[in-house]
Scaffold this active site. Structure first.
Site, mmCIF file in Angstrom:
data_model
loop_
_atom_site.group_PDB
_atom_site.id
_atom_site.type_symbol
_atom_site.label_atom_id
_atom_site.label_comp_id
_atom_site.label_asym_id
_atom_site.label_seq_id
_atom_site.Cartn_x
_atom_site.Cartn_y
_atom_site.Cartn_z
ATOM 1 N N GLU A 70 60.625 41.392 61.682
ATOM 2 C CA GLU A 70 59.235 40.909 61.646
ATOM 3 C C GLU A 70 58.377 41.642 60.616
ATOM 4 O OE1 GLU A 70 60.931 41.630 64.359
ATOM 5 O OE2 GLU A 70 60.882 39.903 65.714
ATOM 6 N N PHE A 119 58.266 41.915 81.216
ATOM 7 C CA PHE A 119 59.266 42.044 80.160
ATOM 8 C C PHE A 119 58.642 41.691 78.804
ATOM 9 C CE2 PHE A 119 62.705 40.075 77.573
ATOM 10 C CZ PHE A 119 63.409 41.250 77.326
ATOM 11 N N GLN A 120 58.780 42.589 77.859
ATOM 12 C CA GLN A 120 58.252 42.421 76.503
ATOM 13 C C GLN A 120 56.740 42.234 76.471
ATOM 14 O OE1 GLN A 120 60.812 39.521 74.456
ATOM 15 N NE2 GLN A 120 62.127 41.241 73.866
ATOM 16 N N LYS A 125 52.242 32.717 76.720
ATOM 17 C CA LYS A 125 53.208 31.618 76.753
ATOM 18 C C LYS A 125 52.678 30.420 77.542
ATOM 19 C CE LYS A 125 58.122 30.796 77.430
ATOM 20 N NZ LYS A 125 59.416 31.423 77.727
ATOM 21 N N MET A 138 59.963 60.383 44.846
ATOM 22 C CA MET A 138 58.598 60.918 44.792
ATOM 23 C C MET A 138 58.446 62.112 45.728
ATOM 24 S SD MET A 138 55.806 60.767 43.279
ATOM 25 C CE MET A 138 55.180 59.261 42.547
HETATM 26 C C1 LIG Z 1 57.438 53.623 55.126
HETATM 27 C C2 LIG Z 1 57.272 54.877 54.343
HETATM 28 N N1 LIG Z 1 57.900 55.999 54.720
HETATM 29 C C3 LIG Z 1 57.766 57.132 53.999
HETATM 30 C C4 LIG Z 1 56.970 57.162 52.889
HETATM 31 C C5 LIG Z 1 56.802 58.452 52.084
HETATM 32 N N2 LIG Z 1 57.316 58.274 50.740
HETATM 33 C C6 LIG Z 1 56.546 57.997 49.657
HETATM 34 S S1 LIG Z 1 57.392 57.820 48.257
HETATM 35 C C7 LIG Z 1 58.848 58.152 49.033
HETATM 36 C C8 LIG Z 1 60.142 58.191 48.287
HETATM 37 C C9 LIG Z 1 60.557 56.849 47.814
HETATM 38 O O1 LIG Z 1 61.891 56.924 47.402
HETATM 39 P P1 LIG Z 1 62.593 55.711 46.682
HETATM 40 O O2 LIG Z 1 62.343 54.468 47.436
HETATM 41 O O3 LIG Z 1 63.994 56.061 46.435
HETATM 42 O O4 LIG Z 1 61.770 55.588 45.317
HETATM 43 P P2 LIG Z 1 61.609 56.654 44.113
HETATM 44 O O5 LIG Z 1 60.440 57.530 44.441
HETATM 45 O O6 LIG Z 1 62.882 57.439 44.024
HETATM 46 O O7 LIG Z 1 61.333 55.816 42.926
HETATM 47 C C10 LIG Z 1 58.640 58.400 50.395
HETATM 48 C C11 LIG Z 1 59.699 58.767 51.356
HETATM 49 C C12 LIG Z 1 56.305 55.969 52.550
HETATM 50 N N3 LIG Z 1 55.470 55.886 51.511
HETATM 51 N N4 LIG Z 1 56.499 54.837 53.265
#
Ligand SMILES: Cc1ncc(C[n+]2csc(CCOP(=O)(O)OP(=O)(O)O)c2C)c(N)n1
Length: 562
Positions: free
Chosen positions: A52, A114-115, A164, A472
């Site tokens: 979802e 439920f749910q 529902k 990042m």
């Molecule tokens: C849902 C979610 N969880 C954690 C983060 C924290 N976060 C920001 S950038 C990042 C790393 C992203 O890694 P990747 O998708 O491999 O992209 P890259 O930075 O290597 O280009 C994380 C974990 C986030 N922004 N969103």
């Protein structure tokens, strides 16, 4: 006209009458009457996602690309809670999304059925409006009001929770004329400046020595491209585009500087720190733009134009605040603003420019990848980026030429956004190339949606920047946590085999010389295609403002280990 229909039929009819023809969702017990009613409405196309969250992001992508309401559907409990990240994303970025959720029957409410989840309570802070429908007689109006609220002013997500038994209840359906909203398009409120305010803003623009025009998502939402461009060209004011403002102004225009803030180029942030006037249009002055607000633009008077009164003065003090639609207000300015060229100021900024710090030592650089993508798609491409380093490289380096061709999760920064959002963008723009660009982390969050693309025939193209890290976060660990990489190395499956398992073309690119053929073939493929780009593992995004730091103090190389 009135007819007696079931609640589920009323939902379908209200959607059809509002101009909705597509929605993303996933069925379950509490929403089954609605799914049954869909049989009677072949004009309502429902796309079955694999989670979802993807339905909400896809609806968001559709809404951003089309300007129309994006619709997602889920069952009660886990179905509804899975929508939350997508709704929060749409809320932060001002995207009009309608979520319809099933709920347990009214006699079961509050009994831990439920749910049963109080989804109105759960989504209160991440929606513009939400409602539990208590009677079938209110259902059509609740839906219409929700759609209208989603689209008006600063757009945003809304949720309508339908028990529902209300879906099964019979009630009278009356069409209600809603002239400005019938097409499901945005109703524009045209707040204009009074004479005194207009005079003040015009005077500030005329007398500034170092003015900047800083534009955001509001320019895209209101379709203010031409007006903003005319204002820039008439006044010679250099233009800065926030992350969500990218593509609201031609990237290569001589007045365009680029993105400000945490990963803005040094000369752009220096221009902000030197400016004596900032005209902010349809943007929020959020912390990724301003850095430490106490040190932000110390010499500038700020004129802030935004549709959202709450955004004005929230983060930075303003000399003049204007609550209004970006296009209407800028068009009003154009009736009186006098021509000038700001040449000395533009030369001053040009003198601050230096060659870009290259992220990669050589080989497969973001420039090569993104430049080639623009070339093989002939500029006819919408780029949907995920969150992380690759997102910043896209923002800094992709040569966007056409309005609203850059879509990303800005405010929430939700990894996993790009792949499902690109499905929504593709539906809104079936004749164009749509590329989802993700990191290996974000791609793995929602890669299950490849199955949706195949089943629903969505020719979305997928690019994965694979650096073997949550890049990042690894960069922050390198810079600010003594180089201790805690849980950022990330394993990936064999993406070419993964593509094979789904029966779509898959390409692995390791060298610059292979980029063009892979991107061209993937772009040409009739259905979805996947390109893995194996990039340097520990490349960093530069420049960088330390979180909470001043725009005057950019990092242009990794800091020495503490
Ligand atoms: C849902 C979610 N969880 C954690 C983060 C924290 N976060 C920001 S950038 C990042 C790393 C992203 O890694 P990747 O998708 O491999 O992209 P890259 O930075 O290597 O280009 C994380 C974990 C986030 N922004 N969103």
């Amino acid at each position: 006209m009135s007819e007696v229909l079931t609640g589920s039929q009323i939902i379908c009819r209200t959607l059809v009458d509002a101009g909705v023809d597509v929605m993303f969702g996933y069925p379950g017990g509490a929403i089954m009457p609605f799914y049954d009613a869909l049989h009677g409405h072949p004009g309502l196309r429902h796309l079955l996602v694999r989670h979802e969250q993807a339905a909400a992001h896809a609806a968001d992508g559709y809404a951003r690309a089309s300007g129309r309401i994006g619709v997602c559907v889920a069952t009660s409990g886990p179905g509804a809670t899975n929508l939350v990240t997508g709704l929060a994303t749409a809320h932060m970025d001002g995207s009009p999304v309608l979520a319809i959720t099933g709920q347990v029957g009214r006699p079961m409410l509050g009994r831990d059925a439920f749910q049963e989840t109080d989804v109105v309570g759960v989504t209160m802070p991440v929606t513009k409006h939400n409602v539990l429908v208590r009677d079938v007689e209110e259902l059509a109006d609740d839906l219409r009001d929700a759609i209208a609220i989603a689209l008006e002013g600063r757009p945003g997500p809304v949720l309508v929770d339908v028990p529902k038994d209300v879906q099964n209840q019979k009630g009278e359906y009356r069409t209600r004329p809603h002239p400005s909203r019938r097409s499901g398009e945005r109703a524009v409120s045209r707040g204009l400046m009074d004479e005194a305010t207009l005079g003040q803003v015009v005077q500030l623009i005329a007398s500034a020595q170092r003015p900047l025009l800083m534009i955001g998502h509001g320019v895209i939402v209101s379709g203010a491209y031409d007006a903003v461009r005319q204002l820039a060209e008439r006044t010679g004011m250099p233009v800065i585009t926030t992350l969500l403002g990218i593509s609201a102004f031609p990237q290569a225009h001589q007045l365009h500087l680029g993105m400000p803030g945490m990963h803005g180029e040094v000369h752009i942030n220096k221009a902000i720190q030197t400016a004596d006037l900032i005209l902010g249009v349809g943007m929020r002055f959020d912390d990724r733009v301003t850095g430490n607000t106490a040190t932000f633009a110390p010499r500038a008077k700020i004129v802030h134009i935004d549709i959202d009164a709450a955004a004005i003065g929230r983060n930075v003090p303003v000399a003049v605040g204007v609550v209004g639609d970006a296009r209407a207000v800028v068009e009003q300015l154009l009736t009186v603003v006098a021509p000038r060229d700001c040449m000395p100021w533009r030369k001053e900024i040009a003198a601050l420019m230096r060659p870009r710090v290259e992220a990669f030592a050589g080989g497969l650089s973001p420039e090569v990848i993104l430049g080639t993508l623009a070339e093989v798609t002939d500029g006819n491409c919408t780029v949907v980026s995920d969150v992380g380093q690759h997102q910043m490289w896209v923002a800094q380096r992709y040569p966007f030429q056409r309005p609203n061709t850059h879509i990303t999760s800005g405010g929430l920064g939700a990894m996993g956004f790009a792949v499902p959002a690109a499905m929504g963008v593709h539906l809104a723009r079936p004749g164009e190339s749509v590329w989802a660009i993700s990191g290996d982390g974000g791609f793995q969050m929602n890669m299950a949606e490849i199955a949706t693309m195949i089943q629903e025939r969505l020719a979305v193209k997928l690019a994965v920047f694979n650096n073997g890290y949550l890049g990042m976060v690894r960069q922050w660990q390198q810079f600010f946590h003594g180089g201790r990489y805690s849980n950022t190395p990330i394993w990936s499956p064999d993406y070419v085999k993964l593509a094979g398992a789904y029966g779509i073309p898959g390409f692995r690119v390791k060298h610059a010389a292979e980029v063009q053929d892979a991107l061209r073939e993937a772009n040409r493929a009739r259905g979805p295609a996947l390109v893995e780009l194996v990039i340097e593992q520990e490349a960093n995004v530069f420049p960088m403002i330390v979180p909470g730091g001043s725009l005057s103090e950019p990092l242009e190389a990794a800091p020495a280990p503490a």
